[in-house]
Design a protein around this motif. Structure first.
Motif: not given
Length: 490
Positions: A313-340
């Motif tokens: 599945x596509x792994x979209x971002x999550x968190x505060x829609x008006x966040x002060x700080x955005x943390x950007x990783x590289x790409x989902x891993x195996x567990x992220x892909x399964x959990x979404x």
């Protein structure tokens, strides 16, 4: 017994080795000596031919009963510069004659020593093929291309056939401190060593070559560590372009950011595609959380990268829609892909432990990845992460840019090289910029550079706690700047 020969004369070595083995001489009783050729002038006359001798290498099995693979190994290893190279060859040959199974022992010290020498010789031959630079020089018969090279090992004879194949229709010569070779369009002629002063200096065409080299140098792909590994500094003195490299590397980051400031129409189209996907909904000023939901639904059907259909599945971002700080990783891993969800695997757990230790409030953070699908390959039954290619990351750039435009964070943390390249449009070194702020050309937002938490785990379990502590301390620099768990200096 003392055995003498030219340092690169394998046939002579094999003939003497055959004689020593047939006489039953122990390796300790043979003193191997390889002499160096005398100095020569430019384009020396061919050396006198040695007397004809039996070439045992043509049919070693009939006389020495040695495996062909062993003879081929010796052919490379005996070109090494180590004066002791003949002794392990003699020792292993004696052992093989006594018991052929000795050759099958791949952990024997003498075999490992010979294999290491052979690898270094092959690498040096490759470097000679890559780093010889010819310059024109006139002699009594016309123009001849002449090059100077300084090999570490005795490889001139072994490397010469490559140049015959490549420059068969030209007259050329290569001068080295370990021997010289010239080609007259008919045959190779080998001569003794030469001096650097015998080689020609820069010519008029060299300035044109240097201008061309500077023009094709891509600062976004500059990797000094890799460059020095593939083109060791000891070769630089004989390469015209080497004088340009230090200044090009110093200017690389600034040139990259300047290039990215001039956004191409193609990138503008990709970045704007996701924002336009919101269509009328965005124009009706939906709340940021609703806009993120709409974008997530749009991204769920995205198939612009080649591996999107392989992911769960596509792994979209999550968190505060008006966040002060955005943390950007590289790409989902195996567990992220399964959990979404982003950052739920081992690396994500390390990140969340660091955030808890720093006491950063979750309501001020937004988590996402530069690439939204899991790229992997199978090893047995396991799915192993593969780094997304540049074109694949660019295909996902529209979604990351749409998230940034919606959340509008005050600052962004780039976790890893793919994230940093997607955010600033340049392939910069994480090691060189870790803990630093870089301004995004697209909107001026500050980007804090961090190694990906997976890099902490990949180093292995030994010292993991210490590495995690150091990584957390580095991450604290981003929070200190934006009043997350530390006083602000803004």
């Amino acid at each position: 017994m003392t055995a003498g020969m030219a340092p690169d004369d394998f046939d002579a070595f094999l003939a003497v080795l055959r004689d020593a083995l047939q006489r039953g001489l122990p390796p300790g009783e043979v003193n191997w000596e390889a002499g160096e050729a005398a100095q020569s002038s430019l384009l020396p006359e061919p050396a006198a031919q040695p007397p004809e001798r039996h070439d045992a290498s043509r049919n070693p099995g009939s006389s020495l009963r040695l495996p062909r693979a062993f003879v081929d190994l010796l052919r490379m290893a005996t070109l090494h510069d180590d004066a002791r190279r003949f002794h392990p060859a003699h020792t292993l040959a004696s052992a093989i004659l006594q018991d052929r199974r000795a050759w099958l022992d791949t952990l024997r010290a003498d075999r490992l020593q010979l294999e290491r020498m052979a690898r270094e010789v092959r690498r040096e031959i490759h470097k000679m093929h890559a780093f010889v630079r010819f310059r024109p020089m006139a002699d009594e018969t016309g123009e001849c291309l002449v090059a100077w090279f300084e090999p570490t090992h005795h490889i001139v004879r072994a490397a010469a056939p490559f140049f015959v194949d490549r420059f068969a229709g030209m007259r050329w010569a290569i001068l080295t401190p370990r021997g010289s070779v010239r080609w007259d369009r008919r045959e190779l002629r080998f001569g003794p060593a030469a001096r650097r002063c015998n080689a020609p200096g820069p010519d008029e065409g060299e300035a044109l070559w240097l201008a061309y080299y500077r023009s094709i140098f891509n600062p976004a792909r500059a990797n000094p560590a890799m460059m020095r590994r593939e083109m060791p500094i000891r070769f630089w003195s004989n390469l015209p372009e080497a004088a340009q490299i230090p200044s090009l590397l110093r200017e690389a980051d600034a040139r990259t950011l300047d290039m990215q400031a001039q956004v191409s129409p193609a990138r503008e189209r990709r970045v704007g595609a996701a924002t336009r996907a919101c269509g009328q909904a965005a124009a009706r000023t939906l709340p940021p959380s609703d806009r993120l939901g709409l974008l997530a639904r749009q991204a769920a059907s995205c198939s612009e990268c080649a591996f999107a259909t392989d992911a769960t599945q596509t792994v979209w971002g999550e968190g505060a829609a008006d966040a002060a700080l955005m943390l950007v990783g590289e790409q989902p891993g195996d567990q992220e892909d399964l959990a979404g969800r982003p950052f739920v695997g081992p690396a994500g757990q390390l990140l969340r432990r660091a955030l808890a230790q720093l006491r950063w409030p979750g309501e001020r953070l937004y988590f996402t990845n530069a690439v939204k699908h899991f790229k992997y390959e199978f090893r047995g039954k396991r799915r192993i992460h593969k780094t997304a290619a540049q074109r694949e990351a660019q295909a996902c750039a529209q979604w990351l840019e749409a998230e940034i435009a919606t959340v509008r964070p005050q600052a962004i943390v780039a976790l890893g090289r793919t994230a940093l390249a997607s955010l600033v449009g340049a392939s910069l070194s994480i090691e060189a910029h870790a803990g630093q702020w870089i301004e995004r050309p697209a909107d001026g937002r500050p980007v804090f550079v961090m190694p990906h938490p997976a890099a902490v785990l990949r180093a292995g379990p030994a010292g993991l706690a210490q590495r995690e502590t150091e990584w957390t301390a580095l991450l604290a620099g981003a929070g200190a700047a934006w009043n997350l768990g530390a006083p602000s200096h803004k």
